[in-house]
Design an enzyme around this catalytic site. Structure first.
Site, PDB file in Angstrom:
ATOM      1  CE1 TYR A  88      37.514   2.369 -68.196  1.00 34.18           C
ATOM      2  CE2 TYR A  88      36.144   2.106 -70.146  1.00 34.18           C
ATOM      3  CZ  TYR A  88      37.382   2.291 -69.566  1.00 34.18           C
ATOM      4  OH  TYR A  88      38.508   2.382 -70.358  1.00 34.18           O
ATOM      5  NE  ARG A  91      39.180  -1.635 -65.591  1.00 32.43           N
ATOM      6  CZ  ARG A  91      39.946  -0.719 -66.186  1.00 32.43           C
ATOM      7  NH1 ARG A  91      39.642  -0.276 -67.390  1.00 32.43           N
ATOM      8  NH2 ARG A  91      41.007  -0.244 -65.582  1.00 32.43           N
ATOM      9  CB  VAL A 124      42.192   4.512 -63.845  1.00 36.57           C
ATOM     10  CG1 VAL A 124      42.994   4.932 -65.076  1.00 36.57           C
ATOM     11  CG2 VAL A 124      41.647   3.091 -64.021  1.00 36.57           C
ATOM     12  CG  HIS A 140      47.266   5.959 -68.139  1.00 42.03           C
ATOM     13  ND1 HIS A 140      47.837   4.705 -68.170  1.00 42.03           N
ATOM     14  CD2 HIS A 140      48.038   6.733 -68.952  1.00 42.03           C
ATOM     15  CE1 HIS A 140      48.915   4.724 -68.943  1.00 42.03           C
ATOM     16  NE2 HIS A 140      49.058   5.947 -69.429  1.00 42.03           N
ATOM     17  CB  CYS A 148      30.666  16.481 -70.828  1.00 41.88           C
ATOM     18  SG  CYS A 148      29.825  16.686 -72.419  1.00 41.88           S
ATOM     19  CB  CYS A 151      31.134  20.854 -72.632  1.00 42.81           C
ATOM     20  SG  CYS A 151      30.394  20.166 -71.130  1.00 42.81           S
TER      21      CYS A 151
HETATM   22  P1  OAD Z   1      50.311  -4.311 -67.313  1.00 40.70           P
HETATM   23  O1  OAD Z   1      49.167  -5.216 -67.060  1.00 40.70           O
HETATM   24  O2  OAD Z   1      50.739  -4.085 -68.706  1.00 40.70           O
HETATM   25  O3  OAD Z   1      51.572  -4.842 -66.495  1.00 40.70           O
HETATM   26  C1  OAD Z   1      51.464  -5.192 -65.139  1.00 40.70           C
HETATM   27  C2  OAD Z   1      52.844  -5.573 -64.647  1.00 40.70           C
HETATM   28  O4  OAD Z   1      52.772  -5.822 -63.260  1.00 40.70           O
HETATM   29  C3  OAD Z   1      53.411  -6.853 -65.294  1.00 40.70           C
HETATM   30  O5  OAD Z   1      54.728  -6.584 -65.772  1.00 40.70           O
HETATM   31  C4  OAD Z   1      53.454  -7.863 -64.132  1.00 40.70           C
HETATM   32  O6  OAD Z   1      54.567  -8.742 -64.221  1.00 40.70           O
HETATM   33  C5  OAD Z   1      53.581  -6.938 -62.945  1.00 40.70           C
HETATM   34  N1  OAD Z   1      53.088  -7.475 -61.669  1.00 40.70           N
HETATM   35  C6  OAD Z   1      52.104  -8.385 -61.444  1.00 40.70           C
HETATM   36  N2  OAD Z   1      51.942  -8.582 -60.122  1.00 40.70           N
HETATM   37  C7  OAD Z   1      52.829  -7.776 -59.499  1.00 40.70           C
HETATM   38  C8  OAD Z   1      53.135  -7.513 -58.133  1.00 40.70           C
HETATM   39  N3  OAD Z   1      52.487  -8.115 -57.143  1.00 40.70           N
HETATM   40  N4  OAD Z   1      54.105  -6.605 -57.859  1.00 40.70           N
HETATM   41  C9  OAD Z   1      54.774  -5.976 -58.863  1.00 40.70           C
HETATM   42  N5  OAD Z   1      54.525  -6.190 -60.166  1.00 40.70           N
HETATM   43  C10 OAD Z   1      53.562  -7.066 -60.483  1.00 40.70           C
HETATM   44  O7  OAD Z   1      49.974  -2.929 -66.577  1.00 40.70           O
HETATM   45  P2  OAD Z   1      50.582  -1.482 -66.819  1.00 40.70           P
HETATM   46  O8  OAD Z   1      52.032  -1.553 -67.137  1.00 40.70           O
HETATM   47  O9  OAD Z   1      50.173  -0.647 -65.672  1.00 40.70           O
HETATM   48  O10 OAD Z   1      46.211   2.062 -69.731  1.00 40.70           O
HETATM   49  O11 OAD Z   1      49.790  -1.034 -68.109  1.00 40.70           O
HETATM   50  C11 OAD Z   1      49.957   0.270 -68.580  1.00 40.70           C
HETATM   51  C12 OAD Z   1      48.665   0.765 -69.155  1.00 40.70           C
HETATM   52  O12 OAD Z   1      48.167  -0.180 -70.117  1.00 40.70           O
HETATM   53  C13 OAD Z   1      47.525   0.876 -68.145  1.00 40.70           C
HETATM   54  O13 OAD Z   1      47.579   2.087 -67.408  1.00 40.70           O
HETATM   55  C14 OAD Z   1      46.336   0.826 -69.026  1.00 40.70           C
HETATM   56  C15 OAD Z   1      46.728  -0.281 -69.964  1.00 40.70           C
HETATM   57  O14 OAD Z   1      46.145  -0.228 -71.222  1.00 40.70           O
HETATM   58  C16 OAD Z   1      45.058   2.736 -69.678  1.00 40.70           C
HETATM   59  O15 OAD Z   1      44.081   2.332 -69.099  1.00 40.70           O
HETATM   60  C17 OAD Z   1      45.076   4.018 -70.428  1.00 40.70           C
END
Ligand code: OAD
Length: 270
Positions: A88, A91, A124, A140, A148, A151
């Site tokens: 983290y 990131r 995030v 998220h 923590c 707590c």
């Molecule tokens: P993903 O990585 O699953 O998907 C990203 C999407 O963005 C893909 O469908 C790409 O095609 C698209 N993409 C890439 N470049 C782009 C651009 N310039 N404009 C528009 N779209 C574009 O990410 P999320 O759907 O956000 O969870 O993933 C959902 C969750 O899965 C995240 O919040 C995270 C992860 O595990 C947690 O951290 C809890």
């Protein structure tokens, strides 16, 4: 099938001039923009891709390189908190070194253009706030916050932990990143807000998300079932593309500024 125009291809997207492209705005979307009283935008990692933040599931994305069960679960943190913090912190470093992009800035402008506007994000990375969005609903969590494990006392920003090693709260519990991990519930108030917004909006944009992670991925369907016009913005079709009224196959840094310019034209000349 939703309406799918030809894609605008952009690997990085960051040097794309939205107005050098033919309009992506269909007559149906223009009508929905003109009529909308409540716009909801759900964002995912793709919205930050043009800033240089890695997505999760694209080729080369985080989950192609790292095992989420080793890094993004409560069990992983309990097993090896320093490893999880190391990841983290890495990131956080990436995110702090990048800037919001035109997609983020377009959503700041959206706040003043519709009678009601709700911004819901799975990200995030805090980039919506850094762009200037004033009311961001984070499903998220936020990587800039910590709390923590035991707590739940909040530790903002840099306060914890400054290094890559886990620190302990004054109650003795381990301090953890303020994000939602696999297997955990979403923050209840944010989820209730998001579901109510999806039920009551008349225009819903699902932007830069693969549509694979629930309950966020259910929001466009809720909006669609309740009569909203639902649009995906993604260079590739997502897993929930069939639930859309139309799909704009373009980067968000191109499509969102175009939607905002269309909104300004329609709403100032109406
Ligand atoms: P993903 O990585 O699953 O998907 C990203 C999407 O963005 C893909 O469908 C790409 O095609 C698209 N993409 C890439 N470049 C782009 C651009 N310039 N404009 C528009 N779209 C574009 O990410 P999320 O759907 O956000 O969870 O993933 C959902 C969750 O899965 C995240 O919040 C995270 C992860 O595990 C947690 O951290 C809890």
């Amino acid at each position: 099938m939703p309406h799918v125009p030809s894609p605008i291809t952009s690997e990085t997207g960051d040097s794309v001039d939205p107005f050098s492209h033919p309009s992506l705005i269909t007559p149906s979307l223009e009508h929905a923009i003109a009529e909308a009283k409540h716009l909801v935008v759900l964002t995912g990692a793709g919205v930050s891709a043009e800033s240089g933040v890695p997505t999760f599931r694209s080729s080369g994305g985080l989950w192609a390189q790292y095992d989420p069960t080793q890094l993004a679960t409560r069990e992983a943190f309990s097993r090896d908190p320093d490893l999880v913090w190391h990841w983290y912190s890495w990131r956080r470093g990436i995110i702090r070194g990048v800037q919001p992009n035109p997609g983020h800035f377009a959503l700041v402008e959206a706040e003043t253009l519709f009678p009601r506007f709700s911004l819901i994000t799975q990200n995030v990375d805090n980039l919506h706030r850094r762009a200037g969005s004033s009311d961001v609903h984070e499903l998220h969590g936020n990587i800039e916050r910590s709390r923590c494990l035991d707590c739940a006392r909040a530790y903002p920003g840099d306060e914890a932990p400054p290094s890559e090693n886990a620190l302990r709260c004054e109650c003795g519990g381990l301090i953890r990143p303020g994000v939602v991990w696999f297997g955990e519930s979403l923050p209840e108030s944010e989820l209730i807000f998001a579901q109510e917004a999806a039920r009551t909006c008349d225009l819903f944009l699902s932007v830069g998300t693969s549509g694979l992670v629930y309950p966020a991925a259910a929001l466009p369907l809720i909006a669609h079932q309740n009569g909203a016009y639902v649009v995906e913005i993604n260079p590739e079709l997502s897993a929930i593309a069939r639930q859309m009224d139309e799909c704009i196959a373009a980067p968000s840094g191109v499509a969102l500024p175009m939607i905002i310019e269309t909104t300004k034209r329609l709403r100032t000349t109406a």
